[in-house]
Design a protein around this motif. Structure first.
Motif, PDB file in Angstrom:
ATOM      1  N   ILE A 144     -25.272 -48.411   4.003  1.00 33.29           N
ATOM      2  CA  ILE A 144     -23.625 -46.736   4.599  1.00 33.29           C
ATOM      3  C   ILE A 144     -22.825 -46.856   3.200  1.00 33.29           C
ATOM      4  O   ILE A 144     -23.049 -47.527   3.289  1.00 33.29           O
ATOM      5  CB  ILE A 144     -23.716 -48.117   5.627  1.00 33.29           C
ATOM      6  CG1 ILE A 144     -23.998 -48.136   6.808  1.00 33.29           C
ATOM      7  CG2 ILE A 144     -22.311 -47.089   6.395  1.00 33.29           C
ATOM      8  CD1 ILE A 144     -23.511 -48.775   7.866  1.00 33.29           C
ATOM      9  N   GLY A 145     -23.301 -45.286   3.341  1.00 37.52           N
ATOM     10  CA  GLY A 145     -22.688 -44.937   2.075  1.00 37.52           C
ATOM     11  C   GLY A 145     -21.761 -44.159   2.149  1.00 37.52           C
ATOM     12  O   GLY A 145     -21.101 -42.823   2.723  1.00 37.52           O
ATOM     13  N   THR A 146     -20.433 -45.168   2.478  1.00 30.95           N
ATOM     14  CA  THR A 146     -19.148 -45.154   2.902  1.00 30.95           C
ATOM     15  C   THR A 146     -18.167 -43.363   2.419  1.00 30.95           C
ATOM     16  O   THR A 146     -17.662 -43.108   2.990  1.00 30.95           O
ATOM     17  CB  THR A 146     -18.011 -46.276   2.948  1.00 30.95           C
ATOM     18  OG1 THR A 146     -18.183 -46.798   2.007  1.00 30.95           O
ATOM     19  CG2 THR A 146     -18.454 -47.327   3.997  1.00 30.95           C
ATOM     20  N   ASN A 147     -18.309 -43.300   1.054  1.00 28.93           N
ATOM     21  CA  ASN A 147     -17.906 -42.950  -0.045  1.00 28.93           C
ATOM     22  C   ASN A 147     -18.150 -41.378   0.818  1.00 28.93           C
ATOM     23  O   ASN A 147     -17.250 -40.905   1.212  1.00 28.93           O
ATOM     24  CB  ASN A 147     -18.792 -42.435  -1.888  1.00 28.93           C
ATOM     25  CG  ASN A 147     -18.467 -43.892  -1.900  1.00 28.93           C
ATOM     26  OD1 ASN A 147     -17.713 -44.672  -2.042  1.00 28.93           O
ATOM     27  ND2 ASN A 147     -19.260 -44.216  -3.185  1.00 28.93           N
ATOM     28  N   ASP A 148     -19.495 -40.634   0.989  1.00 25.33           N
ATOM     29  CA  ASP A 148     -19.923 -39.414   1.420  1.00 25.33           C
ATOM     30  C   ASP A 148     -19.800 -39.053   3.525  1.00 25.33           C
ATOM     31  O   ASP A 148     -18.775 -38.528   4.251  1.00 25.33           O
ATOM     32  CB  ASP A 148     -21.441 -39.084   1.333  1.00 25.33           C
ATOM     33  CG  ASP A 148     -21.090 -38.105   0.592  1.00 25.33           C
ATOM     34  OD1 ASP A 148     -20.579 -37.859  -0.339  1.00 25.33           O
ATOM     35  OD2 ASP A 148     -22.302 -38.800  -0.505  1.00 25.33           O
ATOM     36  N   ILE A 185     -33.448 -48.850  -5.434  1.00 20.69           N
ATOM     37  CA  ILE A 185     -32.945 -47.459  -5.903  1.00 20.69           C
ATOM     38  C   ILE A 185     -33.007 -46.530  -5.155  1.00 20.69           C
ATOM     39  O   ILE A 185     -34.205 -46.456  -4.409  1.00 20.69           O
ATOM     40  CB  ILE A 185     -34.392 -47.928  -6.910  1.00 20.69           C
ATOM     41  CG1 ILE A 185     -34.545 -48.628  -8.146  1.00 20.69           C
ATOM     42  CG2 ILE A 185     -34.446 -46.323  -7.535  1.00 20.69           C
ATOM     43  CD1 ILE A 185     -35.553 -48.550  -9.191  1.00 20.69           C
ATOM     44  N   ARG A 186     -32.144 -45.367  -5.240  1.00 20.59           N
ATOM     45  CA  ARG A 186     -32.174 -44.657  -4.568  1.00 20.59           C
ATOM     46  C   ARG A 186     -32.526 -43.701  -5.000  1.00 20.59           C
ATOM     47  O   ARG A 186     -31.960 -42.952  -6.436  1.00 20.59           O
ATOM     48  CB  ARG A 186     -30.516 -44.587  -4.730  1.00 20.59           C
ATOM     49  CG  ARG A 186     -29.926 -42.667  -3.630  1.00 20.59           C
ATOM     50  CD  ARG A 186     -28.738 -42.578  -3.302  1.00 20.59           C
ATOM     51  NE  ARG A 186     -27.827 -42.052  -4.706  1.00 20.59           N
ATOM     52  CZ  ARG A 186     -26.730 -42.142  -4.888  1.00 20.59           C
ATOM     53  NH1 ARG A 186     -26.165 -42.280  -4.272  1.00 20.59           N
ATOM     54  NH2 ARG A 186     -26.104 -42.281  -6.371  1.00 20.59           N
ATOM     55  N   THR A 187     -33.023 -42.321  -4.664  1.00 19.30           N
ATOM     56  CA  THR A 187     -34.110 -41.591  -5.220  1.00 19.30           C
ATOM     57  C   THR A 187     -32.815 -40.795  -5.636  1.00 19.30           C
ATOM     58  O   THR A 187     -31.516 -40.573  -4.953  1.00 19.30           O
ATOM     59  CB  THR A 187     -34.862 -40.634  -4.677  1.00 19.30           C
ATOM     60  OG1 THR A 187     -34.203 -40.211  -2.989  1.00 19.30           O
ATOM     61  CG2 THR A 187     -36.309 -41.872  -4.002  1.00 19.30           C
ATOM     62  N   ASP A 237     -12.768 -33.229   1.478  1.00 20.58           N
ATOM     63  CA  ASP A 237     -13.734 -33.490   0.634  1.00 20.58           C
ATOM     64  C   ASP A 237     -13.558 -34.374  -0.692  1.00 20.58           C
ATOM     65  O   ASP A 237     -12.010 -34.564  -1.045  1.00 20.58           O
ATOM     66  CB  ASP A 237     -13.418 -31.820  -0.363  1.00 20.58           C
ATOM     67  CG  ASP A 237     -13.989 -31.795  -2.183  1.00 20.58           C
ATOM     68  OD1 ASP A 237     -14.670 -32.793  -1.945  1.00 20.58           O
ATOM     69  OD2 ASP A 237     -13.684 -30.941  -2.564  1.00 20.58           O
ATOM     70  N   ARG A 238     -14.291 -35.228  -0.975  1.00 18.99           N
ATOM     71  CA  ARG A 238     -14.029 -36.710  -1.714  1.00 18.99           C
ATOM     72  C   ARG A 238     -13.118 -36.139  -3.266  1.00 18.99           C
ATOM     73  O   ARG A 238     -12.921 -37.048  -3.777  1.00 18.99           O
ATOM     74  CB  ARG A 238     -15.316 -37.598  -1.461  1.00 18.99           C
ATOM     75  CG  ARG A 238     -16.002 -36.619  -2.434  1.00 18.99           C
ATOM     76  CD  ARG A 238     -17.509 -37.520  -2.217  1.00 18.99           C
ATOM     77  NE  ARG A 238     -17.793 -38.986  -3.613  1.00 18.99           N
ATOM     78  CZ  ARG A 238     -18.812 -39.519  -3.512  1.00 18.99           C
ATOM     79  NH1 ARG A 238     -19.457 -39.902  -2.310  1.00 18.99           N
ATOM     80  NH2 ARG A 238     -18.958 -40.051  -4.370  1.00 18.99           N
ATOM     81  N   GLN A 239     -13.568 -35.055  -3.906  1.00 18.39           N
ATOM     82  CA  GLN A 239     -13.331 -34.286  -4.779  1.00 18.39           C
ATOM     83  C   GLN A 239     -12.005 -34.007  -5.100  1.00 18.39           C
ATOM     84  O   GLN A 239     -11.501 -34.199  -6.107  1.00 18.39           O
ATOM     85  CB  GLN A 239     -14.571 -34.065  -5.339  1.00 18.39           C
ATOM     86  CG  GLN A 239     -15.631 -33.689  -5.685  1.00 18.39           C
ATOM     87  CD  GLN A 239     -15.879 -34.897  -6.759  1.00 18.39           C
ATOM     88  OE1 GLN A 239     -16.252 -35.620  -6.496  1.00 18.39           O
ATOM     89  NE2 GLN A 239     -15.360 -34.031  -7.488  1.00 18.39           N
ATOM     90  N   PHE A 257     -29.047 -48.427  -6.797  1.00 18.21           N
ATOM     91  CA  PHE A 257     -28.947 -48.196  -8.409  1.00 18.21           C
ATOM     92  C   PHE A 257     -29.075 -46.469  -8.351  1.00 18.21           C
ATOM     93  O   PHE A 257     -30.062 -45.792  -7.639  1.00 18.21           O
ATOM     94  CB  PHE A 257     -30.098 -48.751  -8.991  1.00 18.21           C
ATOM     95  CG  PHE A 257     -31.007 -47.904 -10.530  1.00 18.21           C
ATOM     96  CD1 PHE A 257     -29.963 -47.234 -10.981  1.00 18.21           C
ATOM     97  CD2 PHE A 257     -32.018 -48.404 -10.854  1.00 18.21           C
ATOM     98  CE1 PHE A 257     -30.378 -46.682 -12.548  1.00 18.21           C
ATOM     99  CE2 PHE A 257     -32.284 -48.012 -12.238  1.00 18.21           C
ATOM    100  CZ  PHE A 257     -30.796 -47.404 -13.721  1.00 18.21           C
ATOM    101  N   ARG A 258     -28.152 -45.717  -9.074  1.00 15.28           N
ATOM    102  CA  ARG A 258     -28.391 -44.478  -8.941  1.00 15.28           C
ATOM    103  C   ARG A 258     -29.064 -43.727  -9.446  1.00 15.28           C
ATOM    104  O   ARG A 258     -28.414 -44.401 -11.197  1.00 15.28           O
ATOM    105  CB  ARG A 258     -26.434 -43.782  -8.948  1.00 15.28           C
ATOM    106  CG  ARG A 258     -26.065 -44.366  -7.521  1.00 15.28           C
ATOM    107  CD  ARG A 258     -24.564 -43.550  -8.501  1.00 15.28           C
ATOM    108  NE  ARG A 258     -23.469 -43.514  -7.392  1.00 15.28           N
ATOM    109  CZ  ARG A 258     -22.768 -44.948  -6.618  1.00 15.28           C
ATOM    110  NH1 ARG A 258     -22.174 -46.194  -7.356  1.00 15.28           N
ATOM    111  NH2 ARG A 258     -22.037 -44.435  -5.642  1.00 15.28           N
ATOM    112  N   SER A 259     -30.181 -43.265  -9.502  1.00 18.52           N
ATOM    113  CA  SER A 259     -30.955 -42.783 -10.460  1.00 18.52           C
ATOM    114  C   SER A 259     -30.971 -41.322 -11.788  1.00 18.52           C
ATOM    115  O   SER A 259     -31.183 -40.609 -12.351  1.00 18.52           O
ATOM    116  CB  SER A 259     -32.479 -42.890  -9.788  1.00 18.52           C
ATOM    117  OG  SER A 259     -32.503 -41.605  -8.789  1.00 18.52           O
TER     118      SER A 259
HETATM  119  C1  PEP Z   1     -21.432 -43.088  -0.919  1.00 19.92           C
HETATM  120  O1  PEP Z   1     -21.816 -41.838  -0.484  1.00 19.92           O
HETATM  121  O2  PEP Z   1     -21.097 -43.878  -0.057  1.00 19.92           O
HETATM  122  C2  PEP Z   1     -22.485 -43.312  -1.917  1.00 19.92           C
HETATM  123  C3  PEP Z   1     -22.535 -44.924  -2.072  1.00 19.92           C
HETATM  124  O3  PEP Z   1     -23.477 -42.346  -2.652  1.00 19.92           O
HETATM  125  P1  PEP Z   1     -22.456 -41.505  -3.900  1.00 19.92           P
HETATM  126  O4  PEP Z   1     -21.284 -42.428  -3.767  1.00 19.92           O
HETATM  127  O5  PEP Z   1     -23.612 -41.446  -4.558  1.00 19.92           O
HETATM  128  O6  PEP Z   1     -22.986 -40.301  -3.400  1.00 19.92           O
END
Ligand code: PEP
Ligand code: MG
Length: 537
Positions: free
Chosen positions: A447-451, A328-330, A460-462, A292-294
């Motif tokens: 594991i937050g695979t996006n980052d 819940i993620r801080t 850069d994911r953006q 849960f992205r707070s």
């Molecule tokens: C991630 O980095 O994989 C992740 C779930 O966090 P967010 O996408 O919100 O940075």
């Protein structure tokens, strides 16, 4: 008819009217009107519509962010009914023969200035509210637009780009699809589109005369068709029907276990960014909430959300989920998620900058407020807390100290708290590499695979230009996932994935083989992942 190709963000077919969404401020020009009565009537109608919108926003905010935050919309509605304001607009139209837009803009400027010059801080602050209501009425008079305002009709939203804060404000029941020129497939706006289960495309330039035309978004093929010829429209109506049918078939998987043919089980949870997403969590039969992205609480506020506001939002989520786990993620603000009142300042490398836990550890008052709200809400369900962007054991120990002191403080106040698992996100290569040591400190890894992909591959994911290089299947990423999972199990804790890769069905079998305990995916992806799990050996 015109066809353009873009990058797919979320599959699905949408057919409907195109609405060009623009966040540019309305530019008002003064013009002379002959029929002042008609112009006053036009103003009154716009005012009525604005008040209606504000009441609607109040109801929406009440559900999503609680009464205290929602109240601002009632205050705005009352300000619009204010006699002095109304009289000023009427007088200007009738005495100067000017258009309603101009009369509203001038009245707004005068009133805002008057408030800004007042001694009392409370009245000073009302200046911003006057500007806000003025902009709302002008927007209606100009025929739509505005931050998060997408009008009353269901539409395909076409925009230059969308910020996460704008996206969360949009009325989801009116959103058929998103099409943007800018943005990347890993941005938070893209994630929001997936969370909401809305077909979305990026990288599509648009023309101003598309507004109001019929559009087709093919989220599977990455196609956007404007003003389709009849045979194409008919073909797409059929495709949409088949797609809806496929979605209905997936619904047959509701209530079924996430178990392979050989009996291996895995938890399948949902990622959400807003309590409003709970509907699709329940519709898609998630076993819990894995992320849960707070941030929504902070993105939607004009100031730091209070402990009480946060407590009510978290309580609502855990209560709605019954006894199911809610992680819940801080706060993970910074990088692409900017909030003005945090005054984070400009950074050369925001993704490598002052964000997430780094803010929480250096501004403990913000962190403690959130932790107090979370621990209080834990008494109402099965709440777990997860900390983002960890890079060291030292950070985790500092977090644990703060968390312990918050729990002690609440206990001293006689406030009940539940059993709370505390875990960390593994989203930096540093955390993955030392996951053996980190595993001894926490209850779980997510594991937050996006980052993790962004930082492992130095991509850069953006940055949309790098989408082709952003390879989440890269062996380095997959090896790190395996390593994190093994280290978790050696220490007797569980490990899951909450990044977008968790929903990649071409990897579901790999994840099962790795031994992961949980996958947390956008609500709209749960049933298709379940299907693949149930078909696996
Ligand atoms: C991630 O980095 O994989 C992740 C779930 O966090 P967010 O996408 O919100 O940075
Ligand atoms: Mg992340």
């Amino acid at each position: 008819m015109e066809e353009r190709s873009g990058k797919k963000i979320f599959g699905g077919i949408a057919i409907g009217k195109i609405k060009l969404y623009s966040k540019t401020e309305n530019r008002v020009v003064r013009s002379k009107v002959d029929d002042v009565e008609a112009e006053i009537k036009r103003y009154e109608e716009a005012k009525g519509k604005a008040i209606e919108q504000l009441h609607g926003l109040y109801e929406k905010a009440l559900v999503e962010v609680g009464e205290a935050n929602a109240e601002i919309f009632n205050v705005h509605a009352m300000m619009l009914e204010d006699l002095d304001y109304t009289e000023s607009v009427h007088n200007m139209i009738s005495m100067q023969n000017v258009n309603a837009e101009y009369a509203v803009a001038s009245t707004g400027d005068n009133f805002a200035e008057m408030f800004a010059n007042m001694e009392d801080d409370y009245f000073k602050a009302r200046s911003a509210d006057v500007k806000d209501i003025t902009e709302r009425v002008i927007t209606i008079l100009c025929g739509g637009g505005g931050s998060g305002d997408i009008g009353d009709e269901p539409a395909i939203i076409v925009a230059e780009d969308l910020a996460p804060s704008e996206t969360v404000q949009m009325d989801k029941s009116k959103l058929l699809a998103f099409v943007t020129r800018l943005g990347s497939s890993n941005s938070h706006t893209a994630i929001l589109a997936r969370t909401m289960g809305i077909p979305a495309l990026i990288g599509i330039g648009y023309e101003d005369d598309w507004n109001g035309k019929i559009g087709i978004v093919d989220g599977y093929e990455g196609k956007f068709i404007v003003d389709p010829e009849m045979p194409v429209l008919e073909e797409y109506f059929k495709k949409k029907e088949a797609d809806d049918e496929q979605k209905r078939l997936l619904l047959d998987l509701k209530g079924k276990e996430n178990v392979t043919k050989s009996g291996q089980k895995i938890n399948l949870y949902a990622n959400i960014g807003n309590p409003g997403d709970l509907v699709s969590v329940i519709e898609n039969d998630a076993g819990g909430i894995g992320l849960f992205r707070s941030e929504f609480l902070y993105l939607e506020s004009e100031n730091y959300p209070t402990e009480e506001e946060q407590f009510l939002a978290y309580k609502k989520v855990v209560e709605t989920m019954g006894g199911k786990k809610v992680i819940i993620r801080t706060l993970d603000i910074g990088a692409d998620k900017q909030v003005d009142y945090f005054e984070l300042g400009k950074e050369d490398n925001p993704a490598l900058g002052y964000r997430a836990i780094r803010i929480c550890l250096t501004r403990p008052e913000i962190f403690r407020t959130q932790l107090r709200a979370l621990f209080r809400a834990s008494a109402y369900g099965n709440l777990a807390i997860m900390y983002p962007m960890i890079i060291s054991v030292d950070e985790v120990r500092k977090i644990k100290e703060i968390s312990k002191s918050v729990r002690e403080e609440l206990a001293a106040e006689g406030i009940a708290i539940g059993e709370v698992e505390e875990g960390i996100m593994i989203e930096t290569p540093a955390a993955a590499v030392i996951s053996d040591e980190l595993a001894k400190e926490v209850d779980f890894f997510s594991i937050g695979t996006n980052d993790l992909t962004q930082y492992t591959l130095a991509i850069d994911r953006q940055n949309a230009k790098l989408d082709a290089f952003y390879d989440a299947h890269h062996p380095a990423v997959l090896r790190l996932i395996q390593m994190v999972c093994d280290n978790a199990h050696k220490a007797g804790i569980w490990a899951g994935i909450c990044g977008e890769l968790g929903a990649d069905v071409t990897l579901t079998e790999t994840f099962l083989k790795m031994g992961l305990d949980e996958l947390s995916v956008s609500p709209g992806c749960i049933l298709s992942v379940r299907k693949v799990i149930r078909e696996a050996e």
